[in-house]
Enzyme design. Structure first.
Site, PDB file in Angstrom:
ATOM      1  N   GLN A 108       0.846  -1.204   0.000  1.00  0.00           N
ATOM      2  CA  GLN A 108       0.000   0.000   0.000  1.00  0.00           C
ATOM      3  C   GLN A 108       0.881   1.253   0.000  1.00  0.00           C
ATOM      4  O   GLN A 108       0.377   2.354  -0.102  1.00  0.00           O
ATOM      5  CB  GLN A 108      -0.894   0.009   1.234  1.00  0.00           C
ATOM      6  N   ASP A 111       5.968   5.020  -1.423  1.00  0.00           N
ATOM      7  CA  ASP A 111       7.287   5.669  -1.285  1.00  0.00           C
ATOM      8  C   ASP A 111       8.383   5.090  -2.181  1.00  0.00           C
ATOM      9  O   ASP A 111       9.445   5.695  -2.328  1.00  0.00           O
ATOM     10  CB  ASP A 111       7.739   5.641   0.184  1.00  0.00           C
ATOM     11  N   HIS A 126      -1.608   1.261  -4.123  1.00  0.00           N
ATOM     12  CA  HIS A 126      -2.080   2.647  -4.002  1.00  0.00           C
ATOM     13  C   HIS A 126      -1.258   3.618  -4.839  1.00  0.00           C
ATOM     14  O   HIS A 126      -1.280   4.819  -4.593  1.00  0.00           O
ATOM     15  CB  HIS A 126      -2.103   3.071  -2.528  1.00  0.00           C
ATOM     16  N   GLY A 196       3.055  -4.419   8.911  1.00  0.00           N
ATOM     17  CA  GLY A 196       3.001  -2.967   9.059  1.00  0.00           C
ATOM     18  C   GLY A 196       1.767  -2.298   8.510  1.00  0.00           C
ATOM     19  O   GLY A 196       1.851  -1.151   8.076  1.00  0.00           O
ATOM     20  N   SER A 198      -2.436  -1.288   9.322  1.00  0.00           N
ATOM     21  CA  SER A 198      -3.526  -1.269  10.302  1.00  0.00           C
ATOM     22  C   SER A 198      -4.689  -2.152   9.844  1.00  0.00           C
ATOM     23  O   SER A 198      -5.613  -2.404  10.611  1.00  0.00           O
ATOM     24  CB  SER A 198      -4.007   0.171  10.523  1.00  0.00           C
ATOM     25  N   ASN A 223       3.282  -6.852  13.331  1.00  0.00           N
ATOM     26  CA  ASN A 223       2.874  -5.495  13.717  1.00  0.00           C
ATOM     27  C   ASN A 223       2.994  -5.412  15.240  1.00  0.00           C
ATOM     28  O   ASN A 223       2.450  -6.265  15.942  1.00  0.00           O
ATOM     29  CB  ASN A 223       1.409  -5.248  13.274  1.00  0.00           C
ATOM     30  N   PRO A 224       3.675  -4.393  15.760  1.00  0.00           N
ATOM     31  CA  PRO A 224       3.782  -4.292  17.221  1.00  0.00           C
ATOM     32  C   PRO A 224       2.430  -4.060  17.887  1.00  0.00           C
ATOM     33  O   PRO A 224       2.252  -4.387  19.058  1.00  0.00           O
ATOM     34  CB  PRO A 224       4.693  -3.077  17.448  1.00  0.00           C
TER      35      PRO A 224
END
Ligand code: BJW
Length: 257
Positions: A108, A111, A126, A196, A198, A223-224
């Site tokens: 997603q 960068d 994305h 990483g 949500s 994921n933490p």
């Protein structure tokens, strides 16, 4: 503290996987210093509605403000370097390709850090912040525009048409070729890892659900923080991806040796 048996069990299973899909989100770039999507709305941007910053309605209402937000993020992404999580994924792909197995990233993230780390098989769900297209034009009109900072905001093309980032905003369809390929891989992979994210933004959040529904894949989350997906996965590694992915790869290599 992570139960290391869970990481070890995942590594053993992963070492036998023939078709791997890794779905990444903003958390994978957090250790490169790039704020996650939600964190990018702090400071000056906290007073702006996130949906207005990332929707065609918000862009058309105030393209200069939306472009200023993207300029700030382009500068932070340009300055960033891939972290050990990106590198582990690139090495894992090279290892799997060498073994004649499949390894694909569906990200997603906009960068470009996966590609800079050396990943080749990357689906940018994305889009990319390093591409633009005329407002109102389809994905096929996208072209690279990597200047940072841009000479003027908002940028326009040679015909004076307003340019927009070639990203997917809320309420917009993903490029159907990308979505179709990612969905197909999710349905037929034997291991899917979500790292990483949500897991709240669809259709990307549907990838692990499709894999679970198809029934042939193990599904893991790195994921933490717990997410809406956490209760559904077979393996949950509550570590930052920059630590979990290199450790997972090290253990997989141990199993293959
Ligand atoms: C770490 C870590 C570390 C931290 N290691 N982890 C109800 C109302 C309105 C709309 C909808 C609705 N229900 C569904 C929708 C549709 C909507 C949607 O899903 N909305 C939800 C919010 C509910 N989806 C869409 O609109 C999509 N299109 C679509 O559905 O088309 C069909 C359609 C069209 C019209 C009508 C109806 C249907 C398009 C979604 C496009 C999303 N675009 C954005 C912006 C991209 C450009 C940009 O970045 O500027 O994509 S929004 C934003 O969220 C961005 C991200 O890619 C995406 C996901 O975020 P991600 O990656 O998960 O990041 P975060 O920040 O949320 O989370 C980071 C995570 O990392 C956290 O969990 C941390 O714990 C973790 N983390 N450090 C590992 N070191």
């Amino acid at each position: 503290m992570i139960a290391t048996w869970e990481l070890e069990e995942l590594a053993a299973l992963a070492s036998r996987a023939q078709r791997i899909l890794v779905s990444t989100g903003a958390g994978v770039s957090a250790e490169s210093g790039i704020p996650t999507f939600r964190d990018a709305q702090t400071g000056l941007w906290a007073k702006h509605d996130p949906v207005m910053l990332a929707s065609v309605e918000g862009f058309r209402r105030d393209p200069a403000t939306v472009w200023r937000w993207y300029e700030e993020r382009r500068a932070s992404m340009r300055a960033a370097q891939p972290n050990p999580g990106h590198s582990a994924l690139a090495q894992w792909e090279a290892l799997w390709t060498g073994l004649g197995r499949e390894f694909t990233l569906a990200t997603q993230n906009i960068d470009g850090l996966h590609q800079r780390a050396g990943s080749r098989s990357v689906i940018e769900l994305h889009g990319s912040i390093w591409e633009v297209r005329p407002d109102g034009g389809g994905f096929e009109h996208a072209f690279r525009l990597e200047d940072c900072p841009l000479p003027s905001l908002p940028p326009v093309d040679s015909g004076g048409r307003l340019l927009r980032p070639n990203v997917v905003w809320f309420g917009e369809m993903l490029d159907p070729r990308n979505q179709g390929r990612a969905f197909e891989l999710a349905r037929r992979c034997d291991l899917l890892i979500v790292a990483g994210s949500s897991s709240v933004v669809y259709p990307a959040a549907a990838l692990p659900l499709l894999a679970l529904e198809a029934g042939g894949a193990a599904v893991a989350e790195i994921n933490p923080q717990p997410t809406e997906l956490s209760g559904l996965v077979h393996y949950r590694i509550p570590w930052p991806s920059g630590k979990a992915l290199p450790e997972l790869l090290r253990r997989i290599e141990g199993h293959l040796a």
